[in-house]
Design a protein around this motif. Structure first.
Motif, PDB file in Angstrom:
ATOM      1  N   UNK A 751       0.822  -1.219   0.000  1.00 29.25           N
ATOM      2  CA  UNK A 751       0.000   0.000   0.000  1.00 29.25           C
ATOM      3  C   UNK A 751       0.850   1.261   0.000  1.00 29.25           C
ATOM      4  N   UNK A 752       2.103   1.155   0.423  1.00 29.14           N
ATOM      5  CA  UNK A 752       2.920   2.362   0.580  1.00 29.14           C
ATOM      6  C   UNK A 752       3.160   3.079  -0.749  1.00 29.14           C
ATOM      7  N   UNK A 753       3.542   2.382  -1.827  1.00 31.78           N
ATOM      8  CA  UNK A 753       3.734   3.110  -3.087  1.00 31.78           C
ATOM      9  C   UNK A 753       2.480   3.836  -3.557  1.00 31.78           C
ATOM     10  N   UNK A 754       1.315   3.216  -3.348  1.00 31.04           N
ATOM     11  CA  UNK A 754       0.074   3.889  -3.743  1.00 31.04           C
ATOM     12  C   UNK A 754      -0.151   5.136  -2.897  1.00 31.04           C
ATOM     13  N   UNK A 755       0.016   5.014  -1.597  1.00 31.57           N
ATOM     14  CA  UNK A 755      -0.193   6.166  -0.719  1.00 31.57           C
ATOM     15  C   UNK A 755       0.810   7.270  -1.025  1.00 31.57           C
ATOM     16  N   UNK A 781      10.377   2.759   6.000  1.00 36.59           N
ATOM     17  CA  UNK A 781       9.951   2.868   4.600  1.00 36.59           C
ATOM     18  C   UNK A 781       8.851   3.911   4.449  1.00 36.59           C
ATOM     19  N   UNK A 782       7.848   3.877   5.344  1.00 35.42           N
ATOM     20  CA  UNK A 782       6.745   4.830   5.233  1.00 35.42           C
ATOM     21  C   UNK A 782       7.258   6.259   5.441  1.00 35.42           C
ATOM     22  N   UNK A 783       8.209   6.414   6.345  1.00 32.80           N
ATOM     23  CA  UNK A 783       8.747   7.749   6.599  1.00 32.80           C
ATOM     24  C   UNK A 783       9.416   8.309   5.357  1.00 32.80           C
ATOM     25  N   UNK A 784      10.283   7.504   4.715  1.00 32.52           N
ATOM     26  CA  UNK A 784      11.043   8.009   3.574  1.00 32.52           C
ATOM     27  C   UNK A 784      10.175   8.171   2.335  1.00 32.52           C
ATOM     28  N   UNK A 785       9.160   7.319   2.156  1.00 33.68           N
ATOM     29  CA  UNK A 785       8.364   7.384   0.942  1.00 33.68           C
ATOM     30  C   UNK A 785       7.145   8.293   1.070  1.00 33.68           C
ATOM     31  N   UNK A 786       6.661   8.515   2.301  1.00 30.69           N
ATOM     32  CA  UNK A 786       5.433   9.299   2.472  1.00 30.69           C
ATOM     33  C   UNK A 786       5.662  10.522   3.345  1.00 30.69           C
ATOM     34  N   UNK A 787       6.051  10.312   4.594  1.00 31.24           N
ATOM     35  CA  UNK A 787       6.114  11.414   5.564  1.00 31.24           C
ATOM     36  C   UNK A 787       7.044  12.525   5.097  1.00 31.24           C
ATOM     37  N   UNK A 788       8.215  12.173   4.591  1.00 32.77           N
ATOM     38  CA  UNK A 788       9.183  13.192   4.188  1.00 32.77           C
ATOM     39  C   UNK A 788       8.667  14.077   3.055  1.00 32.77           C
ATOM     40  N   UNK A 789       7.711  13.596   2.296  1.00 30.10           N
ATOM     41  CA  UNK A 789       7.221  14.342   1.136  1.00 30.10           C
ATOM     42  C   UNK A 789       6.011  15.213   1.450  1.00 30.10           C
ATOM     43  N   UNK A 790       5.478  15.121   2.653  1.00 31.25           N
ATOM     44  CA  UNK A 790       4.248  15.854   2.973  1.00 31.25           C
ATOM     45  C   UNK A 790       4.523  17.334   3.177  1.00 31.25           C
TER      46      UNK A 790
END
Length: 1009
Positions: A751-755, A781-790
């Motif tokens: 789900x991480x790449x989609x989110x 993984x979630x931090x680097x792929x999602x949180x950092x980009x918010x």
């Protein structure tokens, strides 16, 4: 706390004014002092400032005795009436020794009220004053002295000259104890001695009955075959069923600058055991094995012990009734209160005094825990709802918790009865890790050698790694039942786990039916053993009978007849004897059956029943029966497992007929069935591609989801839905949020790449959902792929662990933060950079008590939320911070709200405030003078001294939370010159016209709960 020890039925409103007369009153200008004050200088019946004579002291003691005995019920009076004067004399003599104690007020508070009472008695005896009282008179004397000492210490802590900051915790405990006693006195009416004795027996039984759990897959001796509930209980999270938006993760109107009335905050996720906190009536939904029944046990035990945790003061004085519907719904008529105990086979049924249950419920003292709406046939659910509605009309003031699987009943099924709905969330990664650790801690009790313990430590470490790294495993381990099963299989198979849900169940059955007894050497040479396959054949006959008939348990004689009918087809079972002997063997050895009462049989968990029943349905190829019942939530897992058991051609036929059946139903039921068909694809590795495409095409009618409830429902399909959710391009903000809700509720790494594709989305609601979902996924993984980009603009970032917080702070600045869960003062102080944080929310924290130690370094903090943090009661240490907005929300809103936090009035820069208060607390000097926005939840009937307490108020939102208060008058608010908007919730307004130029909104009274 026993009702017999509730301060001799003396509420604080009676005792406090009398106790105050014992001490000199503070003069004008009294303030904080640097050292404690001696008790002898405070008493009012000694020294130059004496205002109370010894005669007055005797009258005061006599009044305490009179008040305590005046409301005594039958059997409650501890001594004859002619002994009252003697008790009062001894009480006056003992209180007189207050002036002789060689201690100060701080030392007295440290001692505690019971030790202070003991010290006064010792001082009385040392002066030669003998206490000649009967046993009953001694009991009354001791209770009154304990109560007096409790209020004496509380009086000390409330004085402005008390060195309060040295004893914050003890002061809070005294206040909490007085509040609990007041609740008990109000909630427990005068009882007969017979009722009181029976309730003690009943409470002891409920504690013994429900304070242990079975451990899936751990072989303990019979004496050890229970896991203590206190050690085993793992609190899950529950979210409001109609609310999936993480409203706490983005800017609210309350914090903004818009010139409009502040809306009441929407509820956020909370520990599941707090679902009743602030609500009288709750419908709790959860999947099979999610912990619903365990929560019921936990609530029942804490109510029976009368020792609820902070935030659950609603359990004080309550009598728990655990009513599993699988048991009581088998009767022709659902039970009346008089038959509650008989309906659940409680052995104390014959001992309950006539009318006892009616008296308990009429007084509003009941805690009714009604477990398993989904475990009764659909045809019985309407009569069950009618039964509940009748009980609610007859006994409206009790606490109610009803549990169900998510789709067993419609949304708002009990909405007309004032029920609030919550849904249990899957276990987070931290929850899985905690459960694995607790399971292995329990398993270590069974190890006989150090080598076994070392091997178990290795298994524990390896399983932690496997759950973190294997997507299919982490998805299966999201509820306590499956997590326990995985732990058991991992140990039994020496670190190997089969892939997929069906393979796990097959392995679990093998472990429970044969390998366990063989490896434990249960059988001696020559003993008759029953192989795995014959046992499965017999068990699936029982399971399929229960499923076909919509039952959760069956009579023992019926079970024996079913086994007897099956014996010609299972000849190897006849070696064990006749049907009763075979049933005894299955009950004793299979690990899958149990006897909830002397004459009934059921499966240890519904999951095993569904799995075996599905196998029987496939073998009999009752495809019509399966598809005709696809609309019934009781059959959902049966159909999934039937697809898993079926061969490829059978799967194609079953899924095709399921789609045909779905077309016959209304759109909502059709949606559920088409999504069920798609969820079944997970269990169909070999399937005709045309059938797979047809199933997917039908589900695509509902993709993308257009509202939050549908988004949640779509998530139940599992990882398959990730392949058909649309990308963010071209979606409205609302639909984009729904897609993110769906994907974020599928806690697999896929789900991480989609989110991550939504991380740059302009909608704050979308980004808030992403920020709040971190805890469901791999942290790094979630931090680097999602949180950092918010985008950080207007967004709260959520930390649920120190690892989360470290990553956020190291990549900061992030001025808006939410710390959710049990952070300590040291972790918060050392983890936050004071110059960066301007807005902070502490939520669900049972550890922090000293806000100054935790937050004192946040020199730029302007907004603070303290939500469900029961120990954080003193705001004084924050007075040097530049706070402008404060939300202080207790963990519960009972009829006795917590008193105002200490030091609130010292926050002189505060402009916006949300808080729950008792009407009596709305007084001048209790609040900062500059409040312009106020969102207040009022426990009381009116707005009290609102104008004098908030002279600069511009916007008021007042919600009355104690049922149906009398109509509210707004006329006093006319004295507020700057008032612009007023919103009243939960009460009728009689004079809206009294505020010309002010926008008044009133929603009227709300139903209880």
């Amino acid at each position: 706390m026993e009702p017999a020890a509730i301060g001799a039925r003396l509420a604080s409103g009676v005792v406090a004014p009398l106790i105050r007369k014992l001490f000199v009153q503070e003069g004008p200008g009294a303030g904080l002092v640097g050292r404690p004050v001696r008790i002898s200088s405070l008493v009012s019946f000694r020294g130059e400032q004496r205002t109370l004579t010894e005669k007055d002291l005797s009258k005061l003691a006599a009044e305490l005795v009179a008040q305590a005995t005046r409301h005594a019920g039958p059997g409650e009076r501890p001594c004859p009436a002619d002994e009252d004067k003697i008790v009062a004399l001894h009480l006056a003599t003992t209180l007189h020794t207050l002036g002789d104690l060689d201690m100060d007020d701080v030392q007295a508070v440290r001692l505690g009220h019971r030790a202070l009472a003991r010290a006064l008695i010792d001082a009385t005896l040392a002066q030669g004053n003998k206490l000649f009282l009967s046993q009953g008179g001694t009991v009354l004397y001791q209770r009154l002295l304990d109560t007096a000492c409790l209020h004496i210490l509380h009086f000390f802590t409330q004085r402005s000259t008390f060195v309060a900051r040295t004893l914050v915790e003890q002061s809070g405990q005294l206040n909490e104890l007085i509040t609990k006693i007041d609740i008990l006195i109000e909630r427990i009416p005068s009882q007969s001695a017979q009722d009181a004795r029976f309730e003690r027996r009943y409470a002891a039984y409920m504690i013994g009955k429900h304070s242990a759990l079975t451990i899936v897959g751990i072989d303990l001796s019979h004496a050890e075959a229970a896991w203590p509930l206190d050690a085993a209980y793992l609190s899950l999270e529950a979210v409001p069923s109609h609310q999936d938006r993480p409203e706490e993760a983005f800017e609210e109107t309350f914090e903004g600058t818009a010139d409009a009335a502040s809306p009441a905050a929407l509820p956020a996720a909370l520990p599941a055991d707090r679902a009743l906190s602030g609500h009288q009536r709750v419908l709790l939904r959860g999947t099979a094995g999610s912990g619903k029944t365990t929560l019921v046990q936990w609530l029942a035990v804490h109510a029976a012990r009368q020792e609820p945790p902070r935030g659950l003061e609603q359990l004080i004085g309550r009598v728990p009734f655990v009513l599993p519907l699988r048991t009581i719904a088998r009767r022709d008529a659902l039970p009346s209160p008089a038959a509650f105990l008989a309906a659940v086979h409680n052995p104390l049924d014959g001992a309950q005094p006539p009318g006892w249950a009616d008296r308990v419920l009429s007084a509003g003292r009941g805690l009714l825990l009604i477990d398993g709406i989904d475990e009764i046939p659909e045809r019985d659910r309407e009569r069950t709802r009618a039964w509940l509605a009748d009980l609610l009309i007859a006994y409206p003031d009790n606490l109610w918790l009803v549990t169900s699987r998510p789709s067993a009943v419609a949304d708002d099924w009990l909405g007309a009865q004032g029920f609030t709905e919550f849904t249990l969330s899957p276990m987070s990664r931290e929850g899985m890790a905690a459960f694995i650790d607790r399971w292995h801690d329990a398993a270590r009790q069974t190890c006989r050698t150090e080598e076994e313990r070392a091997a178990l430590r290795d298994y524990q470490s390896a399983l932690h790694t496997a759950v973190r790294t294997k997507q299919d495993l982490s998805r299966l381990a999201t509820n306590p039942l499956m997590c326990g099963l995985i732990c058991a299989l991992h140990r039994a198979r020496r670190g190997y786990l089969p892939p997929g849900r069906k393979a796990l169940y097959d392995a679990a059955l093998s472990m429970l039916l044969t390998r366990r007894d063989t490896e434990r050497r249960i059988y001696a040479p020559g003993d008759v053993q029953l192989d795995e396959e014959p046992q499965i054949q017999l068990l699936q006959r029982l399971a399929y009978y229960l499923i076909r008939n919509g039952e959760a348990e069956l009579d023992r004689d019926r079970a024996e007849r079913l086994i007897e009918e099956a014996l010609p087809s299972v000849p190897s079972a006849q070696a064990l004897g006749d049907a009763p002997a075979i049933l005894r063997h299955l009950l004793l050895r299979s690990g899958l059956l149990r006897e909830p009462s002397a004459n009934t049989v059921d499966f240890v968990h519904r999951t095993f029943q569904d799995y075996l029943g599905a196998k029987a349905a496939v073998e009999a190829w009752d495809v019509g029966l399966l598809t005709r019942n696809a609309h019934d939530a009781q059959w959902e897992d049966v159909i999934r497992m039937a697809v898993a058991h079926a061969r490829p051609r059978e799967r194609a036929e079953l899924l095709g007929k399921l789609l045909v059946e779905a077309a016959r139903w209304d759109p909502k039921a059709s949606l559920r069935q088409k999504l069920l068909a798609m969820a079944c694809l997970e269990h169909a590795p070999d399937l005709d591609p045309a059938v797979r495409d047809e199933v997917t095409r039908n589900a695509m009618e509902f993709i993308p989801p257009v509202d939050i409830p549908r988004a949640r429902e779509l998530a139940t399909v599992g990882p398959l839905v990730l392949d058909v959710l649309p990308p963010p391009e071209g979606l409205t903000d609302e639909v984009a949020e729904c897609c993110v809700v769906t994907a974020s509720r599928i806690p697999v790494d896929a789900a991480i790449p989609y989110l991550a594709r939504f991380a740059d989305h302009p909608s704050i609601a979308v980004r808030a959902q992403l920020a709040s979902s971190w805890g469901r996924f791999d942290t790094e993984r979630y931090f680097h792929e999602v949180i950092l980009r918010l985008d950080r603009d207007g967004l709260y970032f959520v930390a649920e662990s120190m690892e989360h917080l470290r990553l956020l702070v190291d990549t900061g600045p992030r001025p808006w933060l939410i710390l959710r869960g049990g952070f300590t003062e040291d972790e918060i102080r050392n983890g936050l950079r004071g110059e960066e944080v301007t807005r902070l929310r502490l939520t669900g924290n049972d550890l922090v008590s000293d806000l100054g130690a935790a937050l004192g370094q946040l020199t730029h903090l302007e907004t603070l939320y303290v939500t469900a943090c029961p120990l954080a009661r003193d705001l004084g240490p924050l007075s040097e911070l530049p706070l402008r907005t404060l939300v202080f929300e207790p963990s519960s809103l009972s009829l006795h709200a917590d008193p105002l936090p200490e030091g609130l009035n010292t926050l002189v820069g505060l402009e916006r405030l949300k808080i729950a208060v008792r009407e009596a607390d709305i007084q001048p000097r209790s609040f900062p003078p500059g409040i312009t926005w106020l969102d207040v939840q009022v426990v009381g009937d009116g707005l009290g001294a609102m104008p004098s307490a908030f002279p600069r108020l511009r916007h008021l939102h007042a919600a009355f939370v104690n049922g149906s208060p009398p109509p509210v008058t707004l006329a006093p608010l006319a004295a507020l010159p700057d008032l612009r908007t007023v919103t009243i919730v939960g009460a009728e307004v009689v004079d809206a016209h009294a505020l010309p130029g002010v926008t008044v909104t009133a929603s009227g009274a709300t139903p209880p709960g």
